[in-house]
Write an enzyme that holds these catalytic residues in place. Structure first.
Site, mmCIF file in Angstrom:
data_model
loop_
_atom_site.group_PDB
_atom_site.id
_atom_site.type_symbol
_atom_site.label_atom_id
_atom_site.label_comp_id
_atom_site.label_asym_id
_atom_site.label_seq_id
_atom_site.Cartn_x
_atom_site.Cartn_y
_atom_site.Cartn_z
ATOM 1 N N TYR A 72 0.960 -1.047 -0.181
ATOM 2 C CA TYR A 72 -0.105 0.064 -0.112
ATOM 3 C C TYR A 72 0.646 1.187 0.199
ATOM 4 O O TYR A 72 0.638 2.431 -0.748
ATOM 5 C CB TYR A 72 -0.925 0.066 1.140
ATOM 6 C CG TYR A 72 -1.905 1.234 1.217
ATOM 7 C CD1 TYR A 72 -3.262 0.811 0.725
ATOM 8 C CD2 TYR A 72 -1.775 2.488 1.649
ATOM 9 C CE1 TYR A 72 -4.032 1.828 0.478
ATOM 10 C CE2 TYR A 72 -2.790 3.599 1.504
ATOM 11 C CZ TYR A 72 -3.966 3.076 1.139
ATOM 12 O OH TYR A 72 -4.788 4.147 0.948
ATOM 13 N N PHE A 128 -6.697 21.066 -24.109
ATOM 14 C CA PHE A 128 -7.391 19.839 -24.460
ATOM 15 C C PHE A 128 -8.629 20.034 -23.712
ATOM 16 O O PHE A 128 -8.774 20.588 -22.784
ATOM 17 C CB PHE A 128 -6.653 18.702 -24.183
ATOM 18 C CG PHE A 128 -7.225 17.707 -24.259
ATOM 19 C CD1 PHE A 128 -7.461 17.091 -25.764
ATOM 20 C CD2 PHE A 128 -7.759 16.705 -23.142
ATOM 21 C CE1 PHE A 128 -8.104 15.870 -26.063
ATOM 22 C CE2 PHE A 128 -8.583 15.351 -23.550
ATOM 23 C CZ PHE A 128 -8.622 14.976 -25.200
ATOM 24 N N ASP A 129 -9.749 19.295 -24.288
ATOM 25 C CA ASP A 129 -11.066 19.343 -23.720
ATOM 26 C C ASP A 129 -11.252 19.157 -22.391
ATOM 27 O O ASP A 129 -12.019 19.613 -21.826
ATOM 28 C CB ASP A 129 -11.933 18.306 -24.363
ATOM 29 C CG ASP A 129 -11.580 17.860 -25.750
ATOM 30 O OD1 ASP A 129 -10.804 18.636 -26.432
ATOM 31 O OD2 ASP A 129 -12.356 17.103 -26.545
ATOM 32 N N ASP A 218 1.001 20.579 -19.940
ATOM 33 C CA ASP A 218 0.475 19.618 -20.146
ATOM 34 C C ASP A 218 1.281 18.557 -21.038
ATOM 35 O O ASP A 218 1.004 18.892 -22.399
ATOM 36 C CB ASP A 218 -1.104 19.928 -20.976
ATOM 37 C CG ASP A 218 -1.812 18.873 -21.114
ATOM 38 O OD1 ASP A 218 -1.388 17.610 -21.149
ATOM 39 O OD2 ASP A 218 -3.243 18.879 -21.417
ATOM 40 N N ALA A 220 1.086 15.107 -22.056
ATOM 41 C CA ALA A 220 0.867 14.088 -22.698
ATOM 42 C C ALA A 220 1.873 13.580 -23.527
ATOM 43 O O ALA A 220 2.230 12.439 -23.758
ATOM 44 C CB ALA A 220 -0.425 14.128 -23.227
ATOM 45 N N LYS A 261 -0.259 8.052 -23.350
ATOM 46 C CA LYS A 261 0.246 8.497 -24.628
ATOM 47 C C LYS A 261 1.849 8.028 -24.759
ATOM 48 O O LYS A 261 1.998 6.988 -24.985
ATOM 49 C CB LYS A 261 0.131 10.034 -24.900
ATOM 50 C CG LYS A 261 -1.307 10.164 -25.443
ATOM 51 C CD LYS A 261 -2.090 10.694 -23.923
ATOM 52 C CE LYS A 261 -3.443 11.202 -24.432
ATOM 53 N NZ LYS A 261 -4.460 11.344 -23.356
ATOM 54 N N HIS A 454 -20.577 14.908 -28.223
ATOM 55 C CA HIS A 454 -20.113 14.019 -29.365
ATOM 56 C C HIS A 454 -19.905 12.672 -28.832
ATOM 57 O O HIS A 454 -20.002 11.689 -29.614
ATOM 58 C CB HIS A 454 -18.618 14.501 -29.861
ATOM 59 C CG HIS A 454 -17.789 14.723 -28.749
ATOM 60 N ND1 HIS A 454 -17.661 15.553 -27.988
ATOM 61 C CD2 HIS A 454 -16.482 13.898 -28.620
ATOM 62 C CE1 HIS A 454 -16.502 15.398 -26.942
ATOM 63 N NE2 HIS A 454 -15.926 14.373 -27.399
HETATM 64 N N1 F0G Z 1 -4.133 16.514 -22.240
HETATM 65 C C1 F0G Z 1 -4.035 16.113 -23.516
HETATM 66 C C2 F0G Z 1 -3.192 17.045 -24.352
HETATM 67 C C3 F0G Z 1 -4.700 14.851 -24.003
HETATM 68 O O1 F0G Z 1 -4.480 14.781 -25.321
HETATM 69 C C4 F0G Z 1 -5.418 14.140 -23.339
HETATM 70 C C5 F0G Z 1 -6.329 13.038 -23.738
HETATM 71 C C6 F0G Z 1 -5.644 14.424 -21.955
HETATM 72 C C7 F0G Z 1 -5.013 15.718 -21.464
HETATM 73 C C8 F0G Z 1 -6.545 13.751 -20.652
HETATM 74 O O2 F0G Z 1 -5.684 12.546 -20.740
HETATM 75 O O3 F0G Z 1 -7.224 10.563 -21.463
HETATM 76 O O4 F0G Z 1 -5.641 10.320 -19.852
HETATM 77 O O5 F0G Z 1 -7.375 11.602 -19.183
HETATM 78 N N2 F0G Z 1 -6.386 12.804 -24.962
HETATM 79 C C9 F0G Z 1 -7.084 11.694 -25.619
HETATM 80 C C10 F0G Z 1 -7.270 11.971 -27.131
HETATM 81 C C11 F0G Z 1 -8.107 11.133 -25.035
HETATM 82 O O6 F0G Z 1 -7.802 11.047 -27.693
HETATM 83 O O7 F0G Z 1 -6.668 12.893 -27.303
HETATM 84 P P1 F0G Z 1 -6.550 11.354 -20.073
#
Ligand code: F0G
Length: 463
Positions: A72, A128-129, A218, A220, A261, A454
């Site tokens: 843990y 990102f969204d 960010d 990724a 990623k 979407h």
């Molecule tokens: N930031 C970026 C730039 C991303 O592309 C994503 C996810 C996230 C944050 C969120 O990360 O999915 O691990 O919670 N992008 C995916 C895509 C979902 O299809 O571009 P997560």
């Protein structure tokens, strides 16, 4: 002739994929209400919905999972991970494991943004969204500030993901102390996986320091971004990918990262805090403990933490990155030969076809990007996704919002598909392009949920 960089690995385990007929696919997509998320994976031949969590782990990663320590607290896996993270990102005060990228955003954003404290603006090259969503959940307003070049899909210049630093200064003059954080998304996913240069990161960091604004990456696709820097930015050709990553991260105060990623994991995420005295450090720990799990596992299995430690290293391997970016470039070259327009030059994790250019007769409010996604599925069983006005949703008054682009994104999973699969993608797009003039109508919305439509929307072809 388009050139393909051969794989720096061979295949030891295979996963069968099913081939379907066009007739079957026409029925499947209709039954799915023309929503790509509703198609069963079983019915997809080549799945390009996302590059997130869909990569193939290596034998070293699977091997590492066998020695995962499920203690843990303060497991052996955790210490192996910390050694690997310090090696890649440099000597940060704290690395907080979390279960994915949006969990990292959920942990960090409310510590930097707080409407009641007057911190109600956040700026990014492009959010990102999910990051945008977490900014808005704090009551703050997210503002995108990408360079103008990004908005012209045909314009071939490097580093189209950069922050518009002139505009950033103007925004700082306008909003001042209200700005709680500046986020640099590398690579810039929403602008087409476009990279950001070291010069731009350094300048943005300096502007933030000058005005006492926390600067967050960010992260990724940190490794793909470093590959583009090594290839295209003067002075970086002789540096290793890791040296470039460390330099990039040296300019930031915080980072959030989806490990699904470039760390080539199926699930995982991370928050970084640079300074041991950072005001948000204790908050990061507290939010992680209540929301994710104890500090040293953060919602992940010990075995996943070991796979993460190995994936961080493999993601920065030059030959792997050369092959990976090479795949996307191969696809792009084949599309060039056919005159298909996409966000150029291609970015790291996928190819964003300009569907508005492909279907000049379909208006934006009938979603040309979705038309192309549906046609690609019917043509060859390829699943892609729309990044355009369907994704943009509507404003607070319920009016439709026109996106700057009508893209269909072909996101490429890591180490999964071969050259022959890339030819299937190119051939399908070329076939659709040949008859593109005949498409005049798109889709209307039959049903939609109140937010993030979407994912769940039902669409109906307009006759
Ligand atoms: N930031 C970026 C730039 C991303 O592309 C994503 C996810 C996230 C944050 C969120 O990360 O999915 O691990 O919670 N992008 C995916 C895509 C979902 O299809 O571009 P997560």
């Amino acid at each position: 002739m388009a050139k393909y960089v051969a794989e720096p690995f061979r295949i030891k385990m295979v996963e069968p994929i099913r081939k379907t007929t066009r007739e079957e696919r026409e029925q499947i997509i209709k039954d799915a209400n023309y929503n790509m998320f509703n198609i069963h994976a079983e019915d997809v031949y080549i799945d390009l919905l996302t590059d997130s969590g869909t990569g193939a782990m290596s034998q070293e990663q699977w091997g590492a999972m066998m020695i995962g320590d499920e203690a843990y607290a303060h497991s052996r896996s955790y210490f192996r991970f910390i050694d690997s993270a310090k090696d890649v990102f440099g000597d940060w005060a704290w690395f907080q494991l979390v279960h994915q990228g949006r969990a990292a955003e959920k942990v960090l954003m409310p510590l930097l943004l707080d409407k009641e404290q007057g911190k109600d603006v956040a700026i990014s090259n492009t959010f990102f969204d999910t990051t945008r969503g977490h900014v808005m959940l704090t009551g703050a307003t997210p503002i995108d500030c990408v360079v103008e070049e990004a908005k012209d899909s045909k314009l071939r210049v490097p580093f189209k993901g950069n922050m518009d630093t002139k505009r950033l200064r103007e925004l700082i003059a306008e909003y001042g102390d209200r700005i709680g954080v500046v986020v640099m998304t590398i690579t810039n996913n929403s602008a087409g996986g476009q990279p950001v240069s070291v010069a731009n990161i350094k300048e943005t960091s300096a502007i933030c320091k000058e005005h006492n604004i926390p600067f967050c990456i960010d992260a990724a696709r940190y490794a793909e971004n470093a590959f583009f820097i090594k290839r295209d930015e003067a002075g970086y050709q002789d540096k290793t990918i890791k040296e470039i990553v460390r330099e990039v991260f040296s300019y930031a105060d915080y980072f959030t990262m989806s490990a699904k990623k470039d760390a080539i994991l199926n699930m995982g995420g991370l928050v970084g805090v640079k300074d041991p005295e950072a005001p948000a450090l204790n908050g990061v720990k507290a939010n992680a403990i209540v929301g994710e799990g104890f500090l040293t596992y953060g919602g992940l299995n010990g075995r996943d933490i070991d796979a993460f430690a190995v994936g961080l290293q493999e993601g920065t391997d030059y030959h792997y990155l050369e092959y990976r970016i090479g795949q996307v470039e191969y696809l792009a070259e084949r599309l060039d030969e056919a005159g298909i327009v996409y966000q150029a030059p291609v970015g790291g994790h996928g190819l964003f076809v300009d569907a508005a250019a492909m279907f000049p007769n379909i208006p934006w409010y009938e979603f040309p990007g979705q038309v192309l996604a549906v046609e690609l599925y019917k043509e060859a069983g390829i699943r892609s996704c729309e990044i355009g006005s369907l994704l943009m949703d509507h404003d607070a008054e319920g009016n439709p919002v026109q996106s700057a682009f009508e893209f269909t994104r072909l996101a490429i999973p890591r180490r999964v598909y071969t050259q022959a699969h890339f030819d299937v993608m190119a051939d399908a797009l070329i076939e659709i392009k040949k008859r593109a003039d005949k498409y005049t109508r798109g889709f209307e919305i039959a049903w939609e949920p109140p937010v993030l439509r979407h994912f769940q929307v039902h669409l109906k072809p307009i006759e």
